[in-house]
Design a protein around this motif. Structure first.
Motif, PDB file in Angstrom:
ATOM      1  N   LEU B 113       0.836  -1.197   0.000  1.00 57.41           N
ATOM      2  CA  LEU B 113       0.000   0.000   0.000  1.00 57.41           C
ATOM      3  C   LEU B 113       0.873   1.249   0.000  1.00 57.41           C
ATOM      4  O   LEU B 113       0.586   2.222  -0.698  1.00 57.41           O
ATOM      5  N   ARG B 114       1.959   1.202   0.793  1.00 61.53           N
ATOM      6  CA  ARG B 114       2.837   2.373   0.873  1.00 61.53           C
ATOM      7  C   ARG B 114       3.429   2.685  -0.483  1.00 61.53           C
ATOM      8  O   ARG B 114       3.496   3.835  -0.901  1.00 61.53           O
ATOM      9  N   GLN B 115       3.882   1.629  -1.174  1.00 58.29           N
ATOM     10  CA  GLN B 115       4.438   1.823  -2.512  1.00 58.29           C
ATOM     11  C   GLN B 115       3.403   2.419  -3.453  1.00 58.29           C
ATOM     12  O   GLN B 115       3.688   3.328  -4.222  1.00 58.29           O
ATOM     13  N   SER B 116       2.184   1.911  -3.370  1.00 55.43           N
ATOM     14  CA  SER B 116       1.114   2.392  -4.244  1.00 55.43           C
ATOM     15  C   SER B 116       0.826   3.864  -3.986  1.00 55.43           C
ATOM     16  O   SER B 116       0.697   4.656  -4.914  1.00 55.43           O
ATOM     17  N   VAL B 117       0.716   4.208  -2.694  1.00 57.58           N
ATOM     18  CA  VAL B 117       0.386   5.579  -2.341  1.00 57.58           C
ATOM     19  C   VAL B 117       1.500   6.523  -2.764  1.00 57.58           C
ATOM     20  O   VAL B 117       1.262   7.577  -3.350  1.00 57.58           O
ATOM     21  N   GLU B 118       2.751   6.102  -2.495  1.00 53.96           N
ATOM     22  CA  GLU B 118       3.874   6.963  -2.858  1.00 53.96           C
ATOM     23  C   GLU B 118       4.042   7.056  -4.367  1.00 53.96           C
ATOM     24  O   GLU B 118       4.421   8.084  -4.903  1.00 53.96           O
ATOM     25  N   GLY B 119       3.730   5.942  -5.038  1.00 53.41           N
ATOM     26  CA  GLY B 119       3.840   5.936  -6.496  1.00 53.41           C
ATOM     27  C   GLY B 119       2.619   6.518  -7.182  1.00 53.41           C
ATOM     28  O   GLY B 119       2.447   6.346  -8.381  1.00 53.41           O
ATOM     29  N   GLY B 120       1.739   7.144  -6.419  1.00 51.67           N
ATOM     30  CA  GLY B 120       0.556   7.763  -7.002  1.00 51.67           C
ATOM     31  C   GLY B 120      -0.446   6.764  -7.543  1.00 51.67           C
ATOM     32  O   GLY B 120      -1.196   7.025  -8.457  1.00 51.67           O
ATOM     33  N   GLY B 121      -0.418   5.563  -6.965  1.00 50.72           N
ATOM     34  CA  GLY B 121      -1.387   4.558  -7.373  1.00 50.72           C
ATOM     35  C   GLY B 121      -0.975   3.792  -8.605  1.00 50.72           C
ATOM     36  O   GLY B 121      -1.654   2.877  -9.040  1.00 50.72           O
ATOM     37  N   ALA B 122       0.180   4.140  -9.177  1.00 46.47           N
ATOM     38  CA  ALA B 122       0.596   3.486 -10.421  1.00 46.47           C
ATOM     39  C   ALA B 122       1.485   2.279 -10.151  1.00 46.47           C
ATOM     40  O   ALA B 122       1.690   1.459 -11.026  1.00 46.47           O
TER      41      ALA B 122
END
Lengths: 131, 131
Positions: B113-122
């Motif tokens: 989730l952290r990766q997703s959020v930091e990556g802007g969902g991409a």
């Protein structure tokens, strides 16, 4: 589903109590939790009781036992998510939760545990002890 | 205790499913969860199903619905803690969990989730989609 899941959150363990506890389930939880503390080298245990409308002497004793067992395994226990009505009833009934620290929610509980772990277990100043 | 507690972990929400789900409980969970996503401005939802021995089409649909609702509220959903036997049964029955990402445990789910959020969902590259 007669087993309460234990979730690993970093160096801490999280237990959410959602179902009516009875003797056997409490014993299973104690067994599972102590085994997991050792296996995962956990430094703290968070017990969420936000789903509980009532905390009676049985639950209180179970929480105290868990905290005592965790302590001898070098893990701190914090009870989180207590409902306001539960707090009121506990005090009115004169039930204490000896040796148990409490925090408002999981986030605050984790913060409390982190401080304790980093402070070498001496940083009990932020913990509220139900007496 | 006919309400599944929703725990806040930083910017994410955690739901542990421990009891047998039925229609009303699933509806309540959807209501509570969507309300909490908005209230807490949560960016992700973790659903722990480690206590479930069976994931049937009802549970599968509930998880998909929750993920879809969370998505329109700009929160990602990750299902964590699936038992090996559940994974086997899901595939054998041809049940898919459309739109649901899974992770081994809460720690990995939070990382995802952290990766997703930091990556802007991409950043969906690390997520395993059950298909």
């Amino acid at each position: 589903m007669e087993r309460i899941p234990i979730l690993k959150l970093g160096q801490f363990l999280l237990v959410t109590i959602q179902v009516d506890m009875h003797d056997q389930l409490a014993m299973t939880l104690q067994d599972d939790l102590t085994a997991r503390i050792v296996k995962d080298r956990a430094r703290g245990v968070l017990i969420d009781i936000s789903a509980l409308d009532i905390v009676d002497s049985f639950i209180g004793r179970m929480l105290s036992n868990i905290a005592a067992m965790a302590r001898v395994l070098d893990a701190e226990t914090v009870v989180v998510g207590m409902q306001p009505s539960v707090a009121i009833t506990l005090v009115e009934l004169g039930l204490s939760l000896p040796g148990i620290r409490t925090a408002l929610n999981v986030d605050r509980g984790m913060e409390l545990l982190r401080q304790s772990v980093e402070g070498g277990g001496a940083g009990a100043d932020d913990g509220r002890e139900v007496a």
